[in-house]
Design a protein around this motif. Structure first.
Motif, PDB file in Angstrom:
ATOM      1  N   VAL A   1      74.476   0.716 -14.608  1.00 57.78           N
ATOM      2  CA  VAL A   1      73.704  -0.522 -14.690  1.00 57.78           C
ATOM      3  C   VAL A   1      74.389  -1.637 -13.905  1.00 57.78           C
ATOM      4  N   ALA A   2      75.704  -1.744 -14.043  1.00 59.13           N
ATOM      5  CA  ALA A   2      76.437  -2.766 -13.294  1.00 59.13           C
ATOM      6  C   ALA A   2      76.260  -2.579 -11.793  1.00 59.13           C
ATOM      7  N   ARG A   3      76.344  -1.337 -11.336  1.00 60.45           N
ATOM      8  CA  ARG A   3      76.166  -1.063  -9.911  1.00 60.45           C
ATOM      9  C   ARG A   3      74.744  -1.404  -9.457  1.00 60.45           C
ATOM     10  N   ALA A   4      73.769  -1.062 -10.271  1.00 63.11           N
ATOM     11  CA  ALA A   4      72.375  -1.358  -9.921  1.00 63.11           C
ATOM     12  C   ALA A   4      72.132  -2.861  -9.837  1.00 63.11           C
ATOM     13  N   PHE A   5      72.681  -3.615 -10.777  1.00 61.21           N
ATOM     14  CA  PHE A   5      72.534  -5.069 -10.739  1.00 61.21           C
ATOM     15  C   PHE A   5      73.158  -5.633  -9.472  1.00 61.21           C
ATOM     16  N   ALA A   6      74.328  -5.108  -9.092  1.00 61.72           N
ATOM     17  CA  ALA A   6      74.976  -5.564  -7.859  1.00 61.72           C
ATOM     18  C   ALA A   6      74.130  -5.212  -6.640  1.00 61.72           C
ATOM     19  N   GLN A   7      73.543  -4.026  -6.636  1.00 62.12           N
ATOM     20  CA  GLN A   7      72.674  -3.629  -5.524  1.00 62.12           C
ATOM     21  C   GLN A   7      71.451  -4.535  -5.440  1.00 62.12           C
ATOM     22  N   ALA A   8      71.030  -5.078  -6.585  1.00 57.76           N
ATOM     23  CA  ALA A   8      69.889  -5.996  -6.607  1.00 57.76           C
ATOM     24  C   ALA A   8      70.296  -7.433  -6.287  1.00 57.76           C
ATOM     25  N   GLY A   9      71.599  -7.650  -6.034  1.00 56.19           N
ATOM     26  CA  GLY A   9      72.054  -8.950  -5.563  1.00 56.19           C
ATOM     27  C   GLY A   9      72.852  -9.778  -6.538  1.00 56.19           C
ATOM     28  N   ALA A  10      73.058  -9.305  -7.767  1.00 53.31           N
ATOM     29  CA  ALA A  10      73.769 -10.100  -8.766  1.00 53.31           C
ATOM     30  C   ALA A  10      75.280 -10.006  -8.593  1.00 53.31           C
ATOM     31  N   ASP A  11      75.973 -11.075  -8.944  1.00 53.95           N
ATOM     32  CA  ASP A  11      77.412 -11.006  -9.176  1.00 53.95           C
ATOM     33  C   ASP A  11      77.602 -10.421 -10.567  1.00 53.95           C
ATOM     34  N   VAL A  12      78.623  -9.555 -10.732  1.00 56.59           N
ATOM     35  CA  VAL A  12      78.696  -8.757 -11.961  1.00 56.59           C
ATOM     36  C   VAL A  12      80.086  -8.791 -12.589  1.00 56.59           C
TER      37      VAL A  12
ATOM     38  N   LYS B   1      90.340   2.132 -15.016  1.00 57.41           N
ATOM     39  CA  LYS B   1      89.673   2.468 -13.756  1.00 57.41           C
ATOM     40  C   LYS B   1      88.554   1.478 -13.453  1.00 57.41           C
ATOM     41  N   ALA B   2      88.137   0.720 -14.476  1.00 57.35           N
ATOM     42  CA  ALA B   2      87.100  -0.292 -14.282  1.00 57.35           C
ATOM     43  C   ALA B   2      87.495  -1.310 -13.224  1.00 57.35           C
ATOM     44  N   ILE B   3      88.784  -1.576 -13.101  1.00 60.68           N
ATOM     45  CA  ILE B   3      89.256  -2.557 -12.114  1.00 60.68           C
ATOM     46  C   ILE B   3      88.966  -2.045 -10.707  1.00 60.68           C
ATOM     47  N   GLU B   4      89.293  -0.782 -10.450  1.00 58.13           N
ATOM     48  CA  GLU B   4      89.022  -0.188  -9.144  1.00 58.13           C
ATOM     49  C   GLU B   4      87.517  -0.084  -8.895  1.00 58.13           C
ATOM     50  N   ARG B   5      86.782   0.266  -9.916  1.00 54.69           N
ATOM     51  CA  ARG B   5      85.343   0.436  -9.758  1.00 54.69           C
ATOM     52  C   ARG B   5      84.650  -0.899  -9.490  1.00 54.69           C
ATOM     53  N   ALA B   6      85.141  -1.963 -10.102  1.00 57.08           N
ATOM     54  CA  ALA B   6      84.597  -3.291  -9.823  1.00 57.08           C
ATOM     55  C   ALA B   6      84.831  -3.668  -8.366  1.00 57.08           C
ATOM     56  N   ALA B   7      86.028  -3.375  -7.869  1.00 51.32           N
ATOM     57  CA  ALA B   7      86.344  -3.670  -6.467  1.00 51.32           C
ATOM     58  C   ALA B   7      85.478  -2.856  -5.520  1.00 51.32           C
ATOM     59  N   ALA B   8      85.229  -1.587  -5.876  1.00 53.65           N
ATOM     60  CA  ALA B   8      84.387  -0.730  -5.030  1.00 53.65           C
ATOM     61  C   ALA B   8      82.954  -1.240  -4.986  1.00 53.65           C
TER      62      ALA B   8
ATOM     63  N   ALA C   1      81.985  -4.363  -5.406  1.00 51.83           N
ATOM     64  CA  ALA C   1      81.993  -5.598  -4.617  1.00 51.83           C
ATOM     65  C   ALA C   1      81.954  -5.283  -3.128  1.00 51.83           C
ATOM     66  N   LYS C   2      82.734  -4.291  -2.713  1.00 53.54           N
ATOM     67  CA  LYS C   2      82.788  -3.910  -1.304  1.00 53.54           C
ATOM     68  C   LYS C   2      81.469  -3.299  -0.852  1.00 53.54           C
ATOM     69  N   GLU C   3      80.896  -2.451  -1.695  1.00 55.73           N
ATOM     70  CA  GLU C   3      79.648  -1.758  -1.361  1.00 55.73           C
ATOM     71  C   GLU C   3      78.471  -2.725  -1.265  1.00 55.73           C
ATOM     72  N   CYS C   4      78.407  -3.689  -2.184  1.00 54.93           N
ATOM     73  CA  CYS C   4      77.204  -4.514  -2.319  1.00 54.93           C
ATOM     74  C   CYS C   4      77.355  -5.929  -1.779  1.00 54.93           C
ATOM     75  N   GLY C   5      78.576  -6.327  -1.446  1.00 55.03           N
ATOM     76  CA  GLY C   5      78.782  -7.662  -0.918  1.00 55.03           C
ATOM     77  C   GLY C   5      78.566  -8.760  -1.945  1.00 55.03           C
ATOM     78  N   VAL C   6      78.915  -8.483  -3.205  1.00 49.51           N
ATOM     79  CA  VAL C   6      78.775  -9.473  -4.283  1.00 49.51           C
ATOM     80  C   VAL C   6      80.130  -9.658  -4.942  1.00 49.51           C
ATOM     81  N   LYS C   7      80.223 -10.665  -5.788  1.00 49.64           N
ATOM     82  CA  LYS C   7      81.441 -10.907  -6.549  1.00 49.64           C
ATOM     83  C   LYS C   7      81.436 -10.051  -7.797  1.00 49.64           C
ATOM     84  N   THR C   8      82.517  -9.333  -8.042  1.00 47.69           N
ATOM     85  CA  THR C   8      82.666  -8.577  -9.279  1.00 47.69           C
ATOM     86  C   THR C   8      84.074  -8.793  -9.815  1.00 47.69           C
TER      87      THR C   8
END
Length: 277
Positions: A47-58, A67-74, A76-83
């Motif tokens: 869900v977090a990834r989908a929201f980021a893909q839809a343009g939200a900062d998450v 591992k959530a820290i690494e996944r948040a960074a990934a 952000a890089k993939e979607c160009g949003v703040k996480t």
């Protein structure tokens, strides 16, 4: 949503929102801030990834999975949003309050909150369990954790005058699962369903509250289930299989976005037809 200003004829209607003319723009989350508890893996991460893909900062929440820290960074890089990832025990009211306030300060707002953190009941028939620790763990995480999350997000929503609260409930709040015995989990998720409906009424002047009720999903939360039990599940699911987490994100996006500005107190069951018969 009705105004609280009473007249002799009853409450005055509030102004309708201004909506984008194109349907796809209604589902955009660009410019919004979303927060998802229990999002280091499974449904929450998807869900977090989908929201980021839809343009939200998450804001991603985790407790025991760094591992959530690494996944948040990934993301952000993939979607160009703040996480950003936040460590928080949703069973601790003070921790939840501090985390929600910190997210609000870090992101400059909070538009969407998903109370998703949860644990399963793994110990069988209730009367056969020694002590109350297992019951307390499930209720404190799945129901009380959702309450704490909604309480402090709701305070921000009221201050802002807008917000969308989404709870991860379960088909288990609607039916009694078989063959596994899980009265505690079923009761907790039924509580989440009614909590959301109640908040939809309480918050009608400033925010919405809805639930998504997943069926059997392919996530780590059910890894402890024997294959023989899962075979029995498949026989009871009209779709004949467990769902993928990606098949849930459209429901969450609908409730999070301007596509659902007149939807509150609703529940969307995504279960492959399990509850239909």
């Amino acid at each position: 949503m009705a105004s609280t200003h009473a007249t002799g004829l009853g409450p005055l209607p509030t102004a309708a929102p201004t909506l984008a003319p194109h349907v796809l723009d209604l589902f955009s989350l660009k410019g919004k801030v979303a927060s998802v508890t229990g999002s280091s893996s499974g449904i929450g991460l998807e869900v977090a990834r989908a929201f980021a893909q839809a343009g939200a900062d998450v804001a991603i929440w985790y407790h025991g999975n760094p591992k959530a820290i690494e996944r948040a960074a990934a993301i952000a890089k993939e979607c160009g949003v703040k996480t950003k990832a936040y460590k928080c025990a949703v069973t601790d009211s003070k921790e939840v309050e501090a985390t929600v306030k910190q997210i609000y300060e870090d992101f400059g707002g909070l538009d969407i909150m998903v109370a998703n953190a949860g644990v399963p009941w793994t110990t069988g028939p209730m009367i056969d369990v020694e002590g109350d620790a297992d019951w307390d763990k499930v209720v404190n995480t799945d129901l009380n954790g959702a309450y704490y999350t909604a309480k402090y997000a709701g305070q921000i929503f009221k201050k802002q005058g807008h917000g969308s609260m989404i709870f991860t409930a379960s088909m288990s709040g609607h039916i009694v699962n078989i063959p596994q015995m899980q009265a505690c989990y079923n009761a907790a998720k039924a509580g989440v369903l009614h909590l959301s409906r109640s908040l939809a009424v309480e918050w009608a002047g400033f925010a919405r509250s809805n639930t998504v009720s997943p069926g059997y999903m392919l996530t780590e939360i059910s890894d402890f289930i024997p294959h023989e039990t899962k075979q029995k599940w498949w026989q009871l699911i009209p779709a004949g299989r467990e769902g993928m987490t990606r098949e849930l994100v459209g429901a969450y996006l609908y409730f999070a976005s301007d596509a659902s500005t007149y939807t509150t107190g609703a529940d969307l069951v995504v279960d492959g037809g399990y509850c239909a018969p």
